[in-house]
Design a protein around this motif. Structure first.
Motif, PDB file in Angstrom:
ATOM      1  N   ALA A   1       0.822  -1.213   0.000  1.00 19.48           N
ATOM      2  CA  ALA A   1       0.000   0.000   0.000  1.00 19.48           C
ATOM      3  C   ALA A   1       0.855   1.261   0.000  1.00 19.48           C
TER       4      ALA A   1
ATOM      5  N   GLU B   1      -5.677   3.280   0.382  1.00 26.71           N
ATOM      6  CA  GLU B   1      -5.706   1.915  -0.148  1.00 26.71           C
ATOM      7  C   GLU B   1      -5.889   0.923   0.990  1.00 26.71           C
TER       8      GLU B   1
ATOM      9  N   ALA C   1     -11.113   0.741   0.485  1.00 26.09           N
ATOM     10  CA  ALA C   1      -9.850   0.407   1.149  1.00 26.09           C
ATOM     11  C   ALA C   1      -9.925  -0.983   1.777  1.00 26.09           C
TER      12      ALA C   1
END
Length: 242
Positions: free
Chosen positions: A14, A182, A208
């Protein structure tokens, strides 16, 4: 554990990570939470210590309670969960934001820099007249209430009480980070106090990958992709060191 392995992989990759922490992350440092069986609200009524009305009725009583908490907080030290979040911030870089509901300042003392303290900081005072913020004296030198070093007027604790709005821009910054994340990581919070409680759900609804670390089920648990029923230290070690 398949979910843990997936969470570890998602965390490594991420580039936009938003983290929310609550009182549970500071519990291993010796700072009590608010709502569990041994929490602060078991022995202290928030209506008597954590509202504007309580302060207006008896500012000295409120200040003496905050001075006691300030002293306890300054005696505490950041724990490995705080330190692992500093490491995670270094790995992610500019896309990282840590949002805390805690006023104990332990994240900042651990080295966190991309940080939003939603509810203020117990080690600061705020002038009742000019709004100037300043660091309190060391606990051994502190005699409440403090006076504003800018104008000399009485200052209040620089924390957000029940019924008050958050510091200007703080929630907007947090909201943006969780909406764009994310991966979102929520650690040691009951997910009951709004508006912070909405952040994890916002991240999940925005796509997310959501990780919750909490030894107890919360209102957020059903939204999480990975739930680690662990304390903050054990959960962070599982994610970053497992």
């Amino acid at each position: 554990m398949e979910h843990l392995a997936t969470a570890q992989a998602r965390l490594r990759s991420a580039r936009r990570v938003a983290v929310l922490t609550g009182a549970g992350i500071s519990k291993p440092s010796g700072i009590p939470t608010f709502r569990d069986a041994a929490g602060l609200w078991k022995d202290f009524d928030p209506e008597e210590y954590a509202t504007p009305q309580a302060y207006a009725r008896n500012p000295q009583k409120v200040w003496e309670w905050y001075a006691w908490r300030y002293r306890k907080v300054q005696e505490a030290q950041p724990n490995p969960a705080h330190e692992l979040l500093v490491r995670l911030e270094g790995q992610v870089g500019e896309g990282f934001l840590l949002v805390t509901q805690n006023v104990d300042g332990l994240h900042r003392r651990a080295g966190s820099r991309r940080l939003v303290e939603l509810h203020g900081n117990i080690a600061q005072g705020r002038c009742e007249r000019c709004e100037y913020r300043f660091a309190l004296p060391a606990p051994e030198d502190f005699v409440p209430p403090p006076l504003c070093p800018a104008c000399g007027f009485r200052a209040r604790p620089d924390v957000v009480w029940f019924g008050e709005i958050l510091p200007e821009g703080a929630f907007e910054r947090a909201w943006q980070a969780f909406a764009l994340a994310e991966l979102a990581l929520v650690i040691g919070t009951s997910a009951e106090v709004e508006p912070a409680a909405s952040l994890g759900r916002l991240a999940a609804e925005s796509g997310a990958y959501l990780i919750e670390i909490n030894p107890e089920p919360t209102l957020l648990s059903r939204w999480a992709d990975c739930v680690l029923r662990m304390g903050a230290v054990e959960g962070m070690q599982a994610l970053l060191e497992g």
